[in-house]
Design a protein around this motif. Structure first.
Motif, PDB file in Angstrom:
ATOM      1  N   VAL A 121       0.820  -1.212   0.000  1.00  0.00           N
ATOM      2  CA  VAL A 121       0.000   0.000   0.000  1.00  0.00           C
ATOM      3  C   VAL A 121       0.852   1.259   0.000  1.00  0.00           C
ATOM      4  CG1 VAL A 121      -2.000  -1.141   1.005  1.00  0.00           C
ATOM      5  CG2 VAL A 121      -0.297  -0.124   2.523  1.00  0.00           C
ATOM      6  N   SER A 122       2.046   1.186   0.579  1.00  0.00           N
ATOM      7  CA  SER A 122       2.941   2.339   0.512  1.00  0.00           C
ATOM      8  C   SER A 122       3.355   2.615  -0.924  1.00  0.00           C
ATOM      9  CB  SER A 122       4.173   2.086   1.387  1.00  0.00           C
ATOM     10  OG  SER A 122       5.054   3.177   1.330  1.00  0.00           O
ATOM     11  N   GLU A 123       3.686   1.538  -1.655  1.00  0.00           N
ATOM     12  CA  GLU A 123       4.059   1.684  -3.072  1.00  0.00           C
ATOM     13  C   GLU A 123       2.893   2.204  -3.900  1.00  0.00           C
ATOM     14  OE1 GLU A 123       6.437   1.358  -6.570  1.00  0.00           O
ATOM     15  OE2 GLU A 123       7.046   1.072  -4.477  1.00  0.00           O
ATOM     16  N   LEU A 124       1.708   1.628  -3.691  1.00  0.00           N
ATOM     17  CA  LEU A 124       0.547   2.054  -4.474  1.00  0.00           C
ATOM     18  C   LEU A 124       0.198   3.512  -4.201  1.00  0.00           C
ATOM     19  CD1 LEU A 124      -1.732   1.391  -6.412  1.00  0.00           C
ATOM     20  CD2 LEU A 124      -3.053   0.495  -4.471  1.00  0.00           C
ATOM     21  N   ALA A 125       0.213   3.912  -2.937  1.00  0.00           N
ATOM     22  CA  ALA A 125      -0.082   5.309  -2.613  1.00  0.00           C
ATOM     23  C   ALA A 125       0.948   6.248  -3.227  1.00  0.00           C
ATOM     24  CB  ALA A 125      -0.117   5.489  -1.096  1.00  0.00           C
ATOM     25  N   GLY A 126       2.215   5.833  -3.238  1.00  0.00           N
ATOM     26  CA  GLY A 126       3.254   6.659  -3.842  1.00  0.00           C
ATOM     27  C   GLY A 126       3.078   6.801  -5.341  1.00  0.00           C
ATOM     28  N   VAL A 127       2.722   5.709  -6.002  1.00  0.00           N
ATOM     29  CA  VAL A 127       2.492   5.749  -7.452  1.00  0.00           C
ATOM     30  C   VAL A 127       1.331   6.679  -7.773  1.00  0.00           C
ATOM     31  CG1 VAL A 127       1.656   4.385  -9.401  1.00  0.00           C
ATOM     32  CG2 VAL A 127       3.504   3.501  -7.977  1.00  0.00           C
TER      33      VAL A 127
ATOM     34  N   GLY B 251      -7.115   5.013 -11.955  1.00  0.00           N
ATOM     35  CA  GLY B 251      -7.238   3.675 -12.525  1.00  0.00           C
ATOM     36  C   GLY B 251      -6.434   3.461 -13.787  1.00  0.00           C
ATOM     37  N   ASP B 252      -5.541   4.386 -14.128  1.00  0.00           N
ATOM     38  CA  ASP B 252      -4.721   4.248 -15.326  1.00  0.00           C
ATOM     39  C   ASP B 252      -3.861   2.982 -15.234  1.00  0.00           C
ATOM     40  OD1 ASP B 252      -2.142   4.658 -16.916  1.00  0.00           O
ATOM     41  OD2 ASP B 252      -3.354   6.345 -17.634  1.00  0.00           O
ATOM     42  N   MET B 253      -3.956   2.122 -16.238  1.00  0.00           N
ATOM     43  CA  MET B 253      -3.276   0.833 -16.168  1.00  0.00           C
ATOM     44  C   MET B 253      -1.760   0.958 -16.208  1.00  0.00           C
ATOM     45  SD  MET B 253      -5.336  -1.563 -15.510  1.00  0.00           S
ATOM     46  CE  MET B 253      -4.156  -2.873 -15.774  1.00  0.00           C
ATOM     47  N   ARG B 254      -1.221   1.989 -16.803  1.00  0.00           N
ATOM     48  CA  ARG B 254       0.236   2.164 -16.783  1.00  0.00           C
ATOM     49  C   ARG B 254       0.736   2.391 -15.360  1.00  0.00           C
ATOM     50  NH1 ARG B 254       2.139   5.789 -22.019  1.00  0.00           N
ATOM     51  NH2 ARG B 254       1.358   4.357 -23.647  1.00  0.00           N
TER      52      ARG B 254
ATOM     53  N   ARG C  28       3.005  -0.355 -12.975  1.00  0.00           N
ATOM     54  CA  ARG C  28       4.240   0.052 -12.298  1.00  0.00           C
ATOM     55  C   ARG C  28       4.220  -0.463 -10.853  1.00  0.00           C
ATOM     56  NH1 ARG C  28       4.894   6.294 -11.753  1.00  0.00           N
ATOM     57  NH2 ARG C  28       4.396   6.109 -13.969  1.00  0.00           N
ATOM     58  N   TYR C  29       3.078  -0.296 -10.211  1.00  0.00           N
ATOM     59  CA  TYR C  29       2.907  -0.835  -8.852  1.00  0.00           C
ATOM     60  C   TYR C  29       3.068  -2.352  -8.855  1.00  0.00           C
ATOM     61  CZ  TYR C  29      -0.030  -3.122  -5.323  1.00  0.00           C
ATOM     62  OH  TYR C  29      -0.519  -3.980  -4.376  1.00  0.00           O
ATOM     63  N   GLU C  30       2.431  -3.035  -9.784  1.00  0.00           N
ATOM     64  CA  GLU C  30       2.476  -4.495  -9.839  1.00  0.00           C
ATOM     65  C   GLU C  30       3.904  -5.014  -9.992  1.00  0.00           C
ATOM     66  OE1 GLU C  30      -0.177  -7.717 -12.229  1.00  0.00           O
ATOM     67  OE2 GLU C  30       1.046  -6.406 -13.493  1.00  0.00           O
ATOM     68  N   ARG C  31       4.657  -4.424 -10.879  1.00  0.00           N
ATOM     69  CA  ARG C  31       6.037  -4.884 -11.098  1.00  0.00           C
ATOM     70  C   ARG C  31       6.877  -4.723  -9.832  1.00  0.00           C
ATOM     71  NH1 ARG C  31       5.378  -2.328 -16.203  1.00  0.00           N
ATOM     72  NH2 ARG C  31       6.358  -0.441 -15.402  1.00  0.00           N
TER      73      ARG C  31
END
Length: 388
Positions: A293-299, A310-313, A317-320
């Motif tokens: 969640v830290s990574e996702l919030a930062g992205v 909701g932009d898939m790009r 980036r979060y997923e990788r």
């Protein structure tokens, strides 16, 4: 919430609430799906988590770190093999205040609930709402993940975890202790109740065929088995809570992001146990979830204002990033579980010899300690399961 939320979070556990607070701090509107909980079954929550310095800093930034009594710093970790093998880590050697903190789950959940309640950008709702991005934080049995058709690859270990709490004759001394047994089981004593405490959280990974016996035996008999397995390290012990049990597994979702079926312009992301599960022997499960969640919030915070959450790009980036971190930690815990679950005499001698050698390995040992604490500078190559 008067306007359509930017993000809908399904799951109001620790990971979901931390994400909601992080996003609200970035002035994003959040709907947090928090259905009424069923009344407790009559027993308290015995869970306790080992949180890394990085996780502590994250929670402190949200003003949600529990009081000292409920967050005991670990100054030393002792790991005992099944043939006199021994491994030890200390905060002094690593030049840190603590290796990690053993945090009482109910106390942490109460802090997060209060913070969410007073955050105007978060609305708690009883059921999911439409949003450009839905984040699934429902845990490993997530119904939303299943409804989205995301495959959850699962390998069951031949073990269950049994968790409880015990009162000990001697103070724990802020030491986390772990024993690998000849039968392939793993017992951990995690210090609770502050620096002077005599209570520990127990996590015992036992063979599946022994679960029923251990869960149903008389409390005194169970405590006696704990004392025997731990070699009487903390003297006589007595049960301080009920027992809980769950199956252990290595699992991950085949994809962690995607588009919502039948809902144009809406996407989803998985986080925490909804995306992955690993063996608890290294105590990294919640640390990895908070890293998600830290990574996702930062992205999301770094995106241009014109780009949808909701932009898939952004989501890829979060997923990788997070799949790489999970892969690194899960491979480590799985290798350790496989190594210590094998009863062969030659292999047992080899692994215990290896523990002793590793204990004197200097930089390698220090590097592994930093990895476990979440303070390692070096990163493994990112190896995503999916691509753009």
């Amino acid at each position: 919430m008067a306007l359509t939320p930017d993000i809908c979070i399904r799951g109001a556990g620790i990971v979901g609430r931390v994400l909601a607070l992080l996003l609200a701090r970035e002035r994003l509107r959040v709907s947090l799906v928090s259905p009424p909980r069923d009344p407790a079954s009559g027993h308290g929550d015995v869970r306790a988590y080992a949180l890394s310095p990085k996780a502590k800093a994250l929670l402190e930034s949200l003003r949600c770190w529990p009081d000292e009594r409920f967050a005991t710093p670990v100054l030393e970790m002792q790991v005992h093999g099944d043939q006199q093998g021994h491994l030890q880590f200390s905060a002094d050697t690593q030049n840190v205040a603590a290796l990690n903190w053993i945090v009482d789950v109910p106390a942490l959940e109460a802090k997060l609930a209060d913070a969410v309640r007073y955050q105007g950008a978060i609305e708690e709702v009883p059921s999911p709402v439409h949003a450009p991005l839905t984040v699934v934080c429902e845990g490993r049995a997530s119904q939303t993940r299943a409804a989205l058709g995301v495959e959850f690859s699962t390998t069951l270990y031949p073990q269950h975890a049994i968790a409880t709490r015990i009162d000990c004759e001697h103070a724990h001394g802020q030491v986390a202790r772990q024993w690998f047994t000849p039968g392939g089981e793993i017992l951990a004593f995690l210090p609770l109740d502050g620096p002077q405490g005599k209570q520990v959280a127990v996590v015992w990974s036992v063979r599946t065929e022994r679960v029923s016996e251990l869960m149903n035996c008389e409390p005194g008999a169970f405590a006696a088995q704990l004392a025997e397995t731990s070699g009487g390290a903390l003297g006589a012990v007595a049960m301080a809570a009920e027992r809980a049990s769950w199956p252990l597994m290595l699992a991950h979702a085949k994809r962690w992001v995607g588009t919502m079926p039948g809902r144009p312009g809406e996407s989803f992301a998985l986080a925490g146990d909804a995306a992955h599960a690993m063996h608890p022997l290294a105590g990294q499960g919640l640390n990895v979830g908070l890293g998600d969640v830290s990574e996702l919030a930062g992205v999301l915070a770094s995106r241009p204002s014109w780009r949808s959450p909701g932009d898939m790009r952004l989501l890829r980036r979060y997923e990788r990033a997070r799949q790489a971190d999970w892969l690194r930690m899960s491979l480590t815990t799985d290798a350790m579980q496989q190594l210590f679950s094998r009863p062969e005499g030659m292999l047992a001698s080899l692994r215990n010899w290896g523990m002793t050698i590793f204990d004197h390995s200097g930089p390698l040992k220090s590097g592994i300690a930093r990895l476990a604490m979440g303070t390692a500078d070096a990163q493994m190559p990112r190896t995503p399961f999916t691509s753009d």
